[in-house]
Design an enzyme around this catalytic site. Structure first.
Site, PDB file in Angstrom:
ATOM      1  N   GLY A 206      50.806  19.816  19.461  1.00 30.43           N
ATOM      2  CA  GLY A 206      49.520  19.667  18.767  1.00 30.43           C
ATOM      3  C   GLY A 206      49.248  18.220  18.443  1.00 30.43           C
ATOM      4  N   ASN A 207      48.259  17.979  17.611  1.00 29.92           N
ATOM      5  CA  ASN A 207      47.946  16.599  17.228  1.00 29.92           C
ATOM      6  C   ASN A 207      47.440  16.566  15.793  1.00 29.92           C
ATOM      7  OD1 ASN A 207      44.930  16.797  17.218  1.00 29.92           O
ATOM      8  ND2 ASN A 207      45.318  17.373  19.358  1.00 29.92           N
ATOM      9  N   ARG A 208      47.156  15.370  15.287  1.00 29.93           N
ATOM     10  CA  ARG A 208      46.881  15.201  13.863  1.00 29.93           C
ATOM     11  C   ARG A 208      45.413  15.330  13.494  1.00 29.93           C
ATOM     12  NH1 ARG A 208      49.618   9.803  12.124  1.00 29.93           N
ATOM     13  NH2 ARG A 208      48.496  10.339  10.239  1.00 29.93           N
ATOM     14  N   SER A 209      44.579  15.777  14.413  1.00 27.46           N
ATOM     15  CA  SER A 209      43.161  15.904  14.082  1.00 27.46           C
ATOM     16  C   SER A 209      42.964  16.932  12.956  1.00 27.46           C
ATOM     17  CB  SER A 209      42.391  16.354  15.323  1.00 27.46           C
ATOM     18  OG  SER A 209      41.074  16.691  14.968  1.00 27.46           O
ATOM     19  N   ALA A 274      39.930  16.747  19.267  1.00 28.99           N
ATOM     20  CA  ALA A 274      41.060  16.058  19.893  1.00 28.99           C
ATOM     21  C   ALA A 274      41.707  17.067  20.830  1.00 28.99           C
ATOM     22  CB  ALA A 274      42.044  15.601  18.831  1.00 28.99           C
TER      23      ALA A 274
END
Ligand code: CTP
Length: 405
Positions: A206-209, A274
């Protein structure tokens, strides 16, 4: 700032308490002016305690202070929550039969009505006409939320959550002209949040969005009159904005399918999400365990680029004439600064607008503030000053307007 919170006589009056609290906690001087019937729902003492100021409904209290003129004249913002059908009718007619309506007549600052009533009342031609009148007088009448009303019925007419009214009010304090009705009749698709690519039933890449920028765009586009579809990946538990259709997705592929579906016939697509650039080739059906057979690497494959796909579809005549907006989060490195990379990305992606955020060191991701640049395919470049994500959203929608066909 001096904020007047007007409270109409509806069951949603209890939500005004949280709103007042948000304003006082952020350092504003709040005067609450309920209608007489609002006090059937929430007591005067509650509003006095929360605001730290006296509360009256009529024009004959504190007469030497001339409150029926002074409160409106001195206000930096008036927020009416909930705005009932009756209160809006009286305001539209310019009545001044209590302290709140008198204040509305003397206020020269932005005025925000947050309506709350049953769907039938909201859709009644009398209310529709009153809303139109109030808007023509320069007031902002927010779109109500849809959902469960007081009874078992559902439909548009719910008061938006205090958090959402607070966001719109704060935006008006930053920029009084941020909520025009310039997107009426337009269809806008916004993607937001981060995608998640599963590795096994419990793990993902995943990512930090946080989704906050995309949600701010969707919220504001709806409040500027657009029909908005918000395609959301993972977010930090944000409330669904009022008057927005939410489509929840998880993976980049699901987001592509949803965005493509709703982009057909849309006037604009804003890709604020994102999206994962890569996904694992193999997704284990059962949880991956330590020990024999444990993997020592993850094999990745590229996902489809949704934004570039939209641009290609428009070129091929499969999309119509939708304006296409991209976002870029850049850090810059020894080979180029943020703007150099962004200009190259705008060319590569072929979209009409690219909003560039410099990320890293507590910037852009997860926080409530943002800044950056707005690059146009026509070569225009505009610096976006540091401000709330709502303010940045308002600048993006301003730039989008002239691109709509
Ligand atoms: N985007 C997309 N589909 C993807 C990846 C990104 O639609 N699979 C969109 C994002 O929503 C954003 C824009 O493309 O609007 C820029 O994303 P970014 O990841 O910065 O672009 P990349 O082409 O992946 O560039 P980089 O090499 O810098 O990662």
């Amino acid at each position: 700032m001096r904020i007047v919170v007007g409270v109409g006589g509806g069951i949603a009056a209890y939500k005004a308490c949280s709103l007042v609290r948000k304003f006082t906690e952020t350092g504003h001087d709040v005067r609450v002016i309920p209608t007489e019937s609002a006090l059937q729902f929430v007591g005067k003492a509650t509003f006095e305690a929360l605001s730290g100021n006296p509360v009256n409904t009529g024009v004959f209290a504190d007469v030497p202070e001339v409150p029926h003129v002074r409160l409106g004249q001195e206000a930096d913002l008036v927020v009416i929550a909930p705005a009932t059908a009756d209160l809006m009718a009286r305001a539209a007619m310019g009545r001044a039969d209590d302290l709140l309506t008198a204040t509305l007549l003397t206020a020269r600052c932005p005025v925000l009505f947050a309506p709350a009533m049953h769907t039938e009342m909201w859709l009644h031609p009398a209310t529709v006409a009153n809303v139109r009148t109030l808007r023509s007088h320069g007031a902002i009448v927010a779109e109500p939320a849809s959902g469960r009303l007081t009874g078992a019925d559902t439909g548009p007419g719910r008061l938006p959550e205090a958090e959402e009214i607070f966001a719109l009010a704060s935006l008006l304090l930053e920029r009084a002209d941020a909520i025009p009705r310039d997107l009426e009749g337009r269809r806008v698709v916004v993607s937001a949040g981060g995608t998640r690519e599963p590795l096994d039933p419990v793990r993902f890449l995943g990512n930090r969005s946080s989704g906050k920028q995309g949600y701010a765009l969707a919220r504001l586009a709806a409040q500027r009159g657009a029909h908005v579809t918000l395609v959301a990946g993972n977010t930090v538990g944000l409330d669904t904005p009022a008057a927005v259709d939410l489509v929840q997705v998880t993976t980049a592929e699901q987001m592509r399918v949803a965005v493509d579906k709703h982009a057909a016939g849309a006037d604009a697509v804003i890709m604020a999400a994102a999206v994962a650039d890569f996904r694992p080739v193999h997704v284990a059906a059962a949880k991956i365990k330590k020990g024999a057979g444990e993997p020592n690497s993850i094999e990745l494959i590229k996902t489809d680029d949704i934004l570039s796909g939209l641009v290609q579809a428009r070129r091929d005549g499969r999309l119509g004439a939708a304006a296409i907006v991209g976002f870029a989060a850049e850090t810059g490195d020894e080979n180029g600064d943020v703007l150099t990379y962004a200009r190259a990305k705008l060319k590569r992606k072929g979209c009409d607008l690219l909003i560039v955020n410099a990320v890293g060191e507590g910037r852009a991701f997860e926080v409530d503030h943002n800044d950056g640049w707005l690059l146009g395919a026509d070569g225009t470049e505009q610096a976006l000053d540091h401000g709330s994500k709502a303010l940045l959203a308002s600048r993006v929608l301003d730039a989008l307007g002239p691109l709509l066909r």
